[in-house]
Design a protein around this motif. Sequence first.
Motif, PDB file in Angstrom:
ATOM      1  N   GLU A   1     -12.619  27.139   7.035  1.00 36.46           N
ATOM      2  CA  GLU A   1     -13.127  27.906   8.176  1.00 36.46           C
ATOM      3  C   GLU A   1     -13.351  29.382   7.865  1.00 36.46           C
ATOM      4  OE1 GLU A   1     -12.047  28.842  12.898  1.00 36.46           O
ATOM      5  OE2 GLU A   1     -10.824  27.443  11.709  1.00 36.46           O
ATOM      6  N   TYR A   2     -12.458  29.981   7.048  1.00 35.64           N
ATOM      7  CA  TYR A   2     -12.486  31.447   6.875  1.00 35.64           C
ATOM      8  C   TYR A   2     -12.873  31.906   5.488  1.00 35.64           C
ATOM      9  CZ  TYR A   2     -10.024  31.523  11.356  1.00 35.64           C
ATOM     10  OH  TYR A   2      -9.666  31.360  12.678  1.00 35.64           O
ATOM     11  N   TRP A   3     -12.906  31.020   4.493  1.00 38.04           N
ATOM     12  CA  TRP A   3     -13.260  31.463   3.134  1.00 38.04           C
ATOM     13  C   TRP A   3     -14.695  31.995   3.126  1.00 38.04           C
ATOM     14  CZ3 TRP A   3      -9.800  31.899  -0.751  1.00 38.04           C
ATOM     15  CH2 TRP A   3     -10.310  32.187  -2.024  1.00 38.04           C
ATOM     16  N   PRO A   4     -14.906  33.187   2.576  1.00 40.67           N
ATOM     17  CA  PRO A   4     -16.262  33.762   2.586  1.00 40.67           C
ATOM     18  C   PRO A   4     -17.262  32.857   1.881  1.00 40.67           C
ATOM     19  CG  PRO A   4     -14.640  35.422   1.953  1.00 40.67           C
ATOM     20  CD  PRO A   4     -13.906  34.101   1.985  1.00 40.67           C
ATOM     21  N   LYS A   5     -18.416  32.666   2.528  1.00 40.32           N
ATOM     22  CA  LYS A   5     -19.447  31.781   1.966  1.00 40.32           C
ATOM     23  C   LYS A   5     -20.281  32.504   0.916  1.00 40.32           C
ATOM     24  CE  LYS A   5     -17.990  28.858   4.988  1.00 40.32           C
ATOM     25  NZ  LYS A   5     -17.032  27.824   4.582  1.00 40.32           N
TER      26      LYS A   5
ATOM     27  N   LEU B   1     -11.131  41.029   5.821  1.00 37.72           N
ATOM     28  CA  LEU B   1     -11.050  41.740   4.547  1.00 37.72           C
ATOM     29  C   LEU B   1     -10.043  41.066   3.618  1.00 37.72           C
ATOM     30  CD1 LEU B   1     -11.792  44.109   2.726  1.00 37.72           C
ATOM     31  CD2 LEU B   1     -10.093  45.507   3.953  1.00 37.72           C
ATOM     32  N   GLY B   2      -8.940  40.571   4.201  1.00 46.09           N
ATOM     33  CA  GLY B   2      -7.960  39.846   3.395  1.00 46.09           C
ATOM     34  C   GLY B   2      -8.567  38.632   2.723  1.00 46.09           C
ATOM     35  N   TRP B   3      -9.369  37.873   3.466  1.00 46.59           N
ATOM     36  CA  TRP B   3     -10.042  36.703   2.888  1.00 46.59           C
ATOM     37  C   TRP B   3     -11.019  37.120   1.783  1.00 46.59           C
ATOM     38  CZ3 TRP B   3      -8.505  31.905   3.333  1.00 46.59           C
ATOM     39  CH2 TRP B   3      -7.782  31.504   4.469  1.00 46.59           C
ATOM     40  N   LYS B   4     -11.717  38.231   1.978  1.00 44.01           N
ATOM     41  CA  LYS B   4     -12.669  38.692   0.964  1.00 44.01           C
ATOM     42  C   LYS B   4     -11.954  39.088  -0.322  1.00 44.01           C
ATOM     43  CE  LYS B   4     -16.093  40.387   4.313  1.00 44.01           C
ATOM     44  NZ  LYS B   4     -16.715  41.595   4.908  1.00 44.01           N
ATOM     45  N   ILE B   5     -10.788  39.738  -0.187  1.00 44.83           N
ATOM     46  CA  ILE B   5     -10.018  40.117  -1.376  1.00 44.83           C
ATOM     47  C   ILE B   5      -9.569  38.870  -2.129  1.00 44.83           C
ATOM     48  CG2 ILE B   5      -7.861  41.187  -2.151  1.00 44.83           C
ATOM     49  CD1 ILE B   5      -8.176  43.187   0.182  1.00 44.83           C
ATOM     50  N   LEU B   6      -9.090  37.876  -1.388  1.00 46.23           N
ATOM     51  CA  LEU B   6      -8.669  36.630  -2.036  1.00 46.23           C
ATOM     52  C   LEU B   6      -9.837  35.954  -2.745  1.00 46.23           C
ATOM     53  CD1 LEU B   6      -6.337  35.062   0.703  1.00 46.23           C
ATOM     54  CD2 LEU B   6      -5.643  36.157  -1.438  1.00 46.23           C
TER      55      LEU B   6
ATOM     56  N   GLU C   1      -9.654  31.415  -7.011  1.00 46.31           N
ATOM     57  CA  GLU C   1     -10.306  30.220  -6.506  1.00 46.31           C
ATOM     58  C   GLU C   1      -9.549  29.759  -5.258  1.00 46.31           C
ATOM     59  OE1 GLU C   1     -13.095  28.879  -7.634  1.00 46.31           O
ATOM     60  OE2 GLU C   1     -13.186  30.508  -9.109  1.00 46.31           O
ATOM     61  N   PRO C   2     -10.213  29.058  -4.343  1.00 45.21           N
ATOM     62  CA  PRO C   2      -9.529  28.647  -3.098  1.00 45.21           C
ATOM     63  C   PRO C   2      -8.220  27.899  -3.337  1.00 45.21           C
ATOM     64  CG  PRO C   2     -11.879  28.268  -2.908  1.00 45.21           C
ATOM     65  CD  PRO C   2     -11.638  28.684  -4.327  1.00 45.21           C
ATOM     66  N   ASN C   3      -8.201  27.017  -4.358  1.00 51.71           N
ATOM     67  CA  ASN C   3      -6.991  26.221  -4.573  1.00 51.71           C
ATOM     68  C   ASN C   3      -5.851  27.024  -5.205  1.00 51.71           C
ATOM     69  OD1 ASN C   3      -8.223  26.523  -7.036  1.00 51.71           O
ATOM     70  ND2 ASN C   3      -7.830  24.439  -7.731  1.00 51.71           N
ATOM     71  N   GLU C   4      -6.100  28.280  -5.576  1.00 57.63           N
ATOM     72  CA  GLU C   4      -5.056  29.107  -6.181  1.00 57.63           C
ATOM     73  C   GLU C   4      -4.298  29.954  -5.155  1.00 57.63           C
ATOM     74  OE1 GLU C   4      -6.941  30.004 -10.612  1.00 57.63           O
ATOM     75  OE2 GLU C   4      -7.573  31.262  -8.903  1.00 57.63           O
ATOM     76  N   THR C   5      -4.768  29.960  -3.926  1.00 59.18           N
ATOM     77  CA  THR C   5      -4.175  30.851  -2.928  1.00 59.18           C
ATOM     78  C   THR C   5      -2.954  30.257  -2.244  1.00 59.18           C
ATOM     79  OG1 THR C   5      -5.628  29.997  -1.184  1.00 59.18           O
ATOM     80  CG2 THR C   5      -6.424  31.889  -2.463  1.00 59.18           C
ATOM     81  N   GLY C   6      -2.838  28.922  -2.257  1.00 61.73           N
ATOM     82  CA  GLY C   6      -1.726  28.281  -1.565  1.00 61.73           C
ATOM     83  C   GLY C   6      -1.913  28.179  -0.074  1.00 61.73           C
ATOM     84  N   LEU C   7      -3.117  28.464   0.404  1.00 58.83           N
ATOM     85  CA  LEU C   7      -3.392  28.393   1.836  1.00 58.83           C
ATOM     86  C   LEU C   7      -3.918  27.009   2.220  1.00 58.83           C
ATOM     87  CD1 LEU C   7      -5.076  31.880   2.254  1.00 58.83           C
ATOM     88  CD2 LEU C   7      -2.790  31.228   3.021  1.00 58.83           C
ATOM     89  N   ARG C   8      -3.742  26.648   3.477  1.00 62.41           N
ATOM     90  CA  ARG C   8      -4.136  25.323   3.942  1.00 62.41           C
ATOM     91  C   ARG C   8      -5.649  25.128   3.824  1.00 62.41           C
ATOM     92  NH1 ARG C   8      -1.389  26.609   8.771  1.00 62.41           N
ATOM     93  NH2 ARG C   8      -3.301  26.090   9.913  1.00 62.41           N
ATOM     94  N   SER C   9      -6.054  23.906   3.520  1.00 58.81           N
ATOM     95  CA  SER C   9      -7.466  23.614   3.300  1.00 58.81           C
ATOM     96  C   SER C   9      -8.293  23.799   4.573  1.00 58.81           C
ATOM     97  CB  SER C   9      -7.635  22.190   2.757  1.00 58.81           C
ATOM     98  OG  SER C   9      -7.046  21.258   3.650  1.00 58.81           O
TER      99      SER C   9
END
Length: 430
Positions: A426-430, A403-408, A413-421
């Motif tokens: 692997e976990y970013w919702p498709k 659910l945390g990934w879905k909220i993000l 955008e993926p590059n705005e989260t500061g999380l590792r690529s």
Amino acid sequence: MQKIYTKIESIVGNVITVRAEGVRNQDLAEITTSQGKSYANVIKLDNDLVSLQVFQGGQGVSTGDSVRFMGVPMRVSYSEDLLGRVFDGAGKPRDNGPELTANMVEIAGPSVNPSKRILPDKMIRTGIPMIDVFNTLVESQKLPIFSVSGEPYNELLARIAMQAEVDIIVLGGMGLKYDDYLFFRDTLEASGASSRTIMFIHTASDPTVECTLVPDLALSVAEHFALDGKRVLVLLTDMTNFCDALKEMAITMDQVPSNRGYPGDLYSSLASRYEKAVDFEGAGSLTILGVTTMPGDDVTHPIPDNTGYITEGQYYLRNGHIEPFGSLSRLKQNVNKDTRPDHRALMDGMIKLYSAYKDSMEKRSMGFMMSDWDEKLLKYGAMFEEKLMDLSVNIPLEDALDLGWKILAECFEPNETGLRSDLISEYWPK
């Protein structure tokens, strides 16, 4: 040989004084009055002058009543028969069930030798995202829940009692309103959790002395279950009422008051209870969650101040939420590195963005112009509070991480989260 003394020297509140010999500190005594029998325990020795605190209060006790010292400290029954039962602060049945007298064990014993403790490394799942994801509860941990009157801390404890993945719940209630006692009893019975729960309940109308006994009763029973290999979670509410009862007893005994009138041994009294938390080598574990209501929301008050030096972090319950700032489980790194590869990174990343959301909220309240980034943060913060911070949310850890990934993904955008690529791929919702 048990001696009977028929002259009470003085009666001050719940404390009586007799002259006796061969008596030990914490020994149990039986007092026979015109209204029946009651129990007391030795709390002070001054040569042959013995002070006792009467469990049911000093009302009805006269100087001509008899006192019989039983030669043993206060004890409580320990067996599987305790499960599903409710007792008062003196260990007597409150649920109209039979009194249990088999396999009596002493209460208020010493803490476990550190050499017999093992490093805490097992998570206790609660189904509450703000605990499981952001401040994981660990077996053998001792944590207070800092709050103020009016917050739903008893509702939170009931949720944890129903959902925590442990073998046994021991609930110690101190100074509870009768409605709160009925809430715990009815909620746990309706959920089916009462079959693994033992309750020691002191209500506001019960004698003050019994309030001071509740933690010792609860922890003694829990410790013996842990020694038998059970994972035990002790829930205590409210430790402020416990400390106020200690304060009242100290005033009755003319002790010199310390900070704000509390006894000088307040720290030791709290530590001797909280230090019962332990993960036994080759056996079970004992974990403690204790509510501490802060008078005036003042964390520097003697009770939360002393508690903070003893425990391993704290949960702050404010405005119906477990606050992400200030709340801290110091042992969470022992377990959340093994739950799922994204757990620690997602936890840190979401809290960092929530902090930025708070800054945007402050800017908006002051009338500043909102940028596109601020608008994203405002959307994110609202979703975070609704879907993860709300205490009514009840989902497993893995679902909460998803659910945390879905909220993000819905806000950034993926590059705005500061999380590792690698985690994003692997976990970013498709």
